[in-house]
Scaffold this active site. Structure first.
Site, PDB file in Angstrom:
ATOM      1  CG  HIS A   4      -0.220   0.061   2.532  1.00  0.00           C
ATOM      2  ND1 HIS A   4       0.373   1.202   3.019  1.00  0.00           N
ATOM      3  CD2 HIS A   4      -0.003  -0.896   3.468  1.00  0.00           C
ATOM      4  CE1 HIS A   4       0.919   0.972   4.189  1.00  0.00           C
ATOM      5  NE2 HIS A   4       0.715  -0.304   4.492  1.00  0.00           N
ATOM      6  CD  GLU A  75       2.292  -5.262   8.286  1.00  0.00           C
ATOM      7  OE1 GLU A  75       2.427  -6.490   8.153  1.00  0.00           O
ATOM      8  OE2 GLU A  75       3.076  -4.423   7.813  1.00  0.00           O
TER       9      GLU A  75
END
Length: 201
Positions: A4, A75
């Site tokens: 990202h 994550e």
């Protein structure tokens, strides 16, 4: 694999696990540029972490309409170290290493590796190219597990925001090399163009 774009915590160096913060303005621009080298590619499946920094990057890169949420792509859960910078953690716990020790109250390297293994299995079951959107530490562990090495080896794989990496095969599934790693040339070209524009003014 696509990491990202920048968030405020990416820039400040804070560990951003499950905290669901947005991209910065520059992060959104870089997410759009991330789509440039992906145009024209034929992806059979597209998967994204459910965290909005990944889903927004996926959307801005042009794949939001076809992406599927995969909770295994989130994550690392840093537990008590969430939101802390490495220097803050090391001040209290000298010698700490994320890829060896994990985060207290969060995930161990083995637990993150187990999630990565599930992603690898799903990807290898698809008969074609797959695109993944996720976060830096998880993608590093995913690369290690793709190569069938320990999750801790992920410490050797640096990964920039809005970068692209390609995991591939040489001859068969049992020969899984990394074809491309941490490619952010789509961002460097833009930065170079900006410098040239400033110079010409």
């Amino acid at each position: 694999m696509a990491r990202h774009g920048d968030t405020a915590w990416t820039l400040s160096g804070q560990h951003t696990g499950l905290t669901d913060i947005p991209l910065t303005e520059a992060g959104e621009l870089n997410a759009q540029r991330l789509g440039e080298p992906l145009r024209g590619q034929n992806f059979v499946r597209v998967f994204t972490s459910p965290l909005r920094r990944a889903t927004r990057t996926c959307e801005l890169a042009g794949f939001g309409a076809v992406a599927e949420i995969d909770s295994d792509l989130v994550e690392w859960n840093y537990g008590q170290y969430e939101g802390l910078r490495s220097e803050e953690i090391l001040a209290k716990h000298p010698g700490w290493e994320l890829f060896r020790d994990g985060g207290p109250g969060g995930e161990s390297p083995a637990q993150v590796g187990a999630r990565a293994d599930r992603v690898v299995q799903r990807v290898r079951a698809v008969g074609g190219d797959v695109l993944l959107f996720s976060s830096g530490h998880f993608l590093r562990v995913l690369a290690a597990r793709w190569l069938a090495i320990e999750p801790g080896a992920a410490k050797y794989f640096l990964l920039h925001p809005a970068s692209l990496s390609v995991l591939s095969y040489e001859h068969r599934l049992s020969e899984p090399p990394i074809r491309l790693w941490n490619d952010d040339r789509h961002l460097a070209r833009h930065l170079s163009n900006c410098r040239q524009l400033r110079t010409s003014r």
